[in-house]
Design a protein around this motif. Structure first.
Motif, PDB file in Angstrom:
ATOM      1  N   SER A  10       0.842  -1.187   0.000  1.00 33.54           N
ATOM      2  CA  SER A  10       0.000   0.000   0.000  1.00 33.54           C
ATOM      3  C   SER A  10       0.876   1.235   0.000  1.00 33.54           C
ATOM      4  O   SER A  10       1.997   1.216   0.486  1.00 33.54           O
TER       5      SER A  10
ATOM      6  N   SER B  21      -3.721   0.253  -2.680  1.00 33.69           N
ATOM      7  CA  SER B  21      -3.208  -1.087  -2.357  1.00 33.69           C
ATOM      8  C   SER B  21      -3.239  -1.886  -3.646  1.00 33.69           C
ATOM      9  O   SER B  21      -4.303  -2.087  -4.213  1.00 33.69           O
TER      10      SER B  21
ATOM     11  N   ASP C 156      -8.274   3.987  -1.908  1.00 31.80           N
ATOM     12  CA  ASP C 156      -9.083   4.403  -0.762  1.00 31.80           C
ATOM     13  C   ASP C 156      -8.795   5.876  -0.470  1.00 31.80           C
ATOM     14  O   ASP C 156      -7.653   6.315  -0.534  1.00 31.80           O
TER      15      ASP C 156
ATOM     16  N   PRO D 218     -13.982   2.875  -1.361  1.00 31.63           N
ATOM     17  CA  PRO D 218     -12.840   2.365  -2.122  1.00 31.63           C
ATOM     18  C   PRO D 218     -13.194   2.046  -3.582  1.00 31.63           C
ATOM     19  O   PRO D 218     -14.220   1.428  -3.863  1.00 31.63           O
TER      20      PRO D 218
ATOM     21  N   MET E 216     -10.403   4.783   6.967  1.00 31.12           N
ATOM     22  CA  MET E 216      -9.935   3.947   5.855  1.00 31.12           C
ATOM     23  C   MET E 216     -10.615   2.578   5.926  1.00 31.12           C
ATOM     24  O   MET E 216     -11.024   2.131   6.981  1.00 31.12           O
ATOM     25  N   ASN E 217     -10.610   1.944   4.804  1.00 26.69           N
ATOM     26  CA  ASN E 217     -11.284   0.670   4.683  1.00 26.69           C
ATOM     27  C   ASN E 217     -10.313  -0.496   4.880  1.00 26.69           C
ATOM     28  O   ASN E 217     -10.447  -1.524   4.224  1.00 26.69           O
ATOM     29  N   SER E 218      -9.354  -0.309   5.765  1.00 26.46           N
ATOM     30  CA  SER E 218      -8.350  -1.330   6.027  1.00 26.46           C
ATOM     31  C   SER E 218      -8.306  -1.625   7.512  1.00 26.46           C
ATOM     32  O   SER E 218      -8.609  -0.769   8.329  1.00 26.46           O
TER      33      SER E 218
ATOM     34  N   ARG F  91      -2.985  -7.392   7.186  1.00 24.36           N
ATOM     35  CA  ARG F  91      -3.807  -6.208   6.933  1.00 24.36           C
ATOM     36  C   ARG F  91      -4.813  -6.478   5.812  1.00 24.36           C
ATOM     37  O   ARG F  91      -4.446  -6.919   4.739  1.00 24.36           O
TER      38      ARG F  91
ATOM     39  N   SER G  29      -7.978  -5.020   3.338  1.00 23.36           N
ATOM     40  CA  SER G  29      -8.635  -3.843   2.769  1.00 23.36           C
ATOM     41  C   SER G  29      -9.863  -4.337   2.021  1.00 23.36           C
ATOM     42  O   SER G  29      -9.739  -5.094   1.060  1.00 23.36           O
TER      43      SER G  29
END
Lengths: 360, 360, 360, 360
Positions: free
Chosen positions: A3, A11, A26, A78, C1-3, C9, C11
């Motif tokens: 990322s 990412s 994102d 996203p 954030m969408n993570s 990790r 996402s």
């Protein structure tokens, strides 16, 4: 991690010869009318097979958007983009299953992970950069709203080097030739040189220069996240890059302070400017409103169309014969990649700069 | 943000003429017997007033540890280190309260924050790097446990350049002269040149080279967090740095693949090695066990001991007369800073590499 | 954030009625033989239409892996997983284009982004949790290697509450009934109750409890990233969750220290244990080797099969009639989601714990 | 890591009986006139020895600011704050050097790090929260600029519980009694109860409730970083916290959708409001402009003034006798800590919300 970015964060995923590569973007602001044709256009500038001096691997590189866009506009959620791998001739690579190609990432990936997708370099392939270009094309659309323009161009192939300052160049000529050099005569010489190199089954390196215009004052952060430090990291993360310099760069190391200092003045519109730009548009890690200028060095492509000595996974000597379709020089195709990474760095700092740094 | 590192993470604070500068080191492994004398020794290598060719600002730069150490050993909790500012002659700077010095960060800080501590550059001062050196001295102590050695040295002052390859140098000579160049004759010439430059009230740039030995195979991460990309960011974050290159660097751009490829072989001990090291110890962003080699370009110091034209905060032309105590050339003092940042990058990737990348 | 996650990790991306939803898993160790059937099995536990008490929306929820896996094993590179949206009857939602449903995210998304995908809640739909379950199924496979077991179950529906301590339950009974409660008689009552609620076009909330067995001592980090703080955040990030408690939880607030303290002892194998477990397996934010135990409160589903008063985007009063297919109670389907998030938290801390916290 | 926040980021350091504790606040907007007396006032609300029902440990808890402030205003650079440890009677703790106190972090720290500062719990001591309160006092000053108000109060001690809704309370009464409960009669009963508990050498838990008024619509982020998920994590990271619930919380699990849904209406000023607030001011993870309401459960203090059975580092049974100065109930002193963490979460999301989420 795979990322990049703090608030406009991408990412990427995918191996060169897997099912697909892609990227999730994102943090893109909502309400942007997304120009898909532009994303596709940027991918076309990077894609293989685009001219006589690039690899003949054929990928349509058509991007499919899976999320984050509704009725043509970004949702603030996203944005997932996919590019399916079509022309993945895996047979071409079976002879590399247990061989470490010199100056590739085969050995280090094997040592680190104990496994690798040997087909076309797998994750270490420059094919990954297509995902960056797609994401960068969105970043460019955000930056366009504030007038930021990014121009990258080929300024050196082997020893053929563009000596003019960037201020003297006509950027509208960049896309007029296969090698993306805004100096037509030199461009012609570069093309001839690359063709010659290819005939010998050899490869050559070069330099991409980049100019960013209309950058707002105040982008970048003190100390570790200086604007040029992030630009440097972003550029050095591109495959085959060996060096980064901005403003006066390595030449600046030879200069005296009395020559190098950029003297301030106030222009007729009342804007604070500098007479010279050895600072490359960045002072103390923060943009000063002048053009940002930097240069990125690329090594010659490691894959040769020659017989090459190396070792296999057991450490035994062996020979590989270059086959498949490869670029004799990546520099022309790297131009849109440099632009994409520059856009990703700039858009991130631009969005961060909206956080009130001054209490009213 | 004012932090660097993912798992061995430092956060620095402090203005040049405020009460103190300091750093919090988070993520240092527990149980390390901390050698305070070594931290102090590293700070002495960076501190002003150490020789005839540096600024005469006098700072004892004594570090005080506030937390994270118990009975001489690290606790695994944050290690806070303070250096009080003693010799902060703020009067020297009152004439700069509303002036933007050329090629400094005065203008960009003012534009970004609407306020700045004008005394000695405030936060943008290179004094901040003392905090990095203190933190780097801890990082070096962790790396020592696995045998990693970091050698930085001055390889260029102005146009005086060390032409030998790093393999031919005797690193034990680095600290034998004021300029930290391992080639005694050249060092002598550099010292003379800097003295001459100082007499003229001028300054000069240069290059620091760095070699890291005994690096484990497998440090660095694919794609964005390549080992050399992080090294590049870390170096570019140091004050006055204009460029970074590793391995063949910008010279590599001129080469052909057939020259540039590092051919693998297995040495007598069964270790996989390369015959040349144009890769600079890193392939695909991951260390391959060869020496890591990189170069960092420094611009000439912006503060001259001359009368200089500039503008004030209203944009009106004015003149400043250099006074105070400044370095004619920062390169010799930058050597320990480059080492510190290299240590911080390496220790971070080393600790990250302990996360099992291979399932047993 | 969408993570979510630091080293393991994820996402996620995708809107409820867009083309697809998906997840990119970064940081999964290499060399894991990935059990695709298990991922599919976990998705089946979450998917709509699985029983008489859930929504009848039909999604096969078949996962497609695009990257990160080679010859059945993980590569250490990002694993991208896609689930195409099939049964996205967008027509069902056109009446909601300019209406804000009560206790949904319609209003807040519109206010925040100025745009929203109103079809089925868009990004705010619990459909997003399918991506979490797919990622969690990979996390579970990593945790399986070290023996960690995660058991979530329904412990309350409306006022029907399981009064036994978790130690008295037989977890093998959880999947024996539609409501996922390991107490068969109570489960039966819960099913009846949900059916009754559904007949009225109403909905009801409940509680999911979770037990994690065989957790290594030492997971979690002091101060901000305490193990239970991350578990709490992860659970609270699930749609419809209103509360989180671990160990003694809110009941603990009523207790005295002399009752609440978990007395240490050494068991016959020499392992340090506690006689009670009001700490819920976590002390000072770090796992102590006892079972981790926590509870998660879910509110009743906001979408009713009734006529409901609300306002439109102009702020004018209007009425909406529930239609489409909705769950009268999400709790049974939330069980695998709670497990997935628990697995993601645990695997992240497990991998982080491999970083040497003790210098040898 | 010992840091919290994404753009308004704090890093705390220090052990209970080390030289000092402190915090570095990074990302505070520049130009804020910092009210030091207010920071000191907040610390006084948290500090030990403030009333008859708290520990008699005497700390003046005077904060010293080392950086980031110039001529009374914030610079936008890191603000380092120190609190020296004065009354650190280390002798009190020597008997704990090799003993694991029940329900403390002694065992888990020792297991994780192989070393610990056993004096007063070292890093795991609630003394660390003084650093949070100092940082939170800065966050509150930023929030004050936009009118956000945070009111925390004691709503339960043991089984003595405040039954009124928060809307019926007079928050100006909170600081009128030692226990910080805005219901005077109940407050009196709580104080009596705590005194009684103390006499027995025992301790008791309780609940802190918190209301945040005038929150802008749109704070919080979808999916993982929901506003209530971050609030939950922040609260759960406070020492002794066992549970978090917001809005209807665990009670909501018992309700039906037809009761629980918050019906929208437009008020006379044209603002969109809800008639009830079971959502607790947050919908889909994003603030909706109603009061944010949440509750935090605290366990009873683990340190008793009684003789307690436990084990030592060798796993052998032993007995410890509580001595030193300890709180019979932390809840009253936790009130300002809850407020500080709430302020830190809110200011972070507020600053993030300034990033343009909507393209103009």
């Amino acid at each position: 991690m795979n990322s990049y970015g703090r608030v406009f964060r991408i990412s990427t995923f995918g191996e060169s010869h897997g099912k697909a590569i892609g990227v999730v973007v994102d943090g893109c602001p909502a309400g942007l009318e997304l120009d898909l044709a532009f994303i596709q256009h940027e991918l076309a500038r990077r894609k293989p097979g685009q001219s006589a001096i690039t690899t003949q691997r054929k990928e349509t590189d058509e991007v499919e958007i899976l999320s984050g866009v509704f009725e043509g506009k970004t949702l603030g959620t996203p944005i997932a983009m996919l590019i399916w791998n079509e022309d993945a001739k895996s047979k071409d690579y079976s002879h590399l299953a247990d061989v470490f190609r010199p100056s590739h990432a085969d050995y280090t990936y094997q040592a680190k992970y104990g496994i690798r997708d040997y087909r076309g370099g797998g994750r270490s392939s420059a094919r990954e950069t297509a995902a960056r270009v797609a994401a960068g094309a969105i970043a460019k659309q955000v930056l366009q709203k504030i007038g930021v323009k990014i121009w990258a161009y080929t300024s050196q192939i082997g020893k053929l080097s563009l000596e003019k300052n960037y201020q003297e160049l006509d950027f509208s000529l960049i896309e007029q030739n296969e090698v993306r050099c805004p100096e037509p005569a030199l461009a012609q010489a570069m093309v001839e040189y690359i063709k010659e190199i290819r005939k010998e089954g050899d490869t050559v390196g070069g330099v991409v220069s980049c100019v960013i215009q209309n950058v707002p004052v105040g982008l970048g952060e003190p100390v570790f996240d200086k604007l040029h430090a992030e630009l440097g990291k972003a550029m050095l993360s591109i495959n085959a890059v060996k060096g980064f310099e901005y403003g006066s760069g390595f030449e600046g190391a030879k200069m005296r302070g009395s020559q190098h200092n950029d003297i301030f003045y106030t222009d007729e519109s009342g804007k604070i400017r500098t007479k010279t730009n050895f600072s490359g548009g960045i002072q103390g890690g923060i943009s000063n409103g002048e053009d940002i200028f930097f240069r990125v060095a690329f090594k010659p492509v490691a894959t040769l169309m020659q017989s090459v000595k190396t070792i296999n996974e057991k450490g035994e000597p062996t020979t590989i014969q270059g086959k498949g379709r490869h670029d004799p020089c990546v520099v022309p195709r790297a131009v849109p990649i440099v632009e994409a990474m520059a856009a990703l760095v700039l858009v991130d700092f631009y969005l961060i700069s909206q956080i009130s740094q001054k209490i009213k």
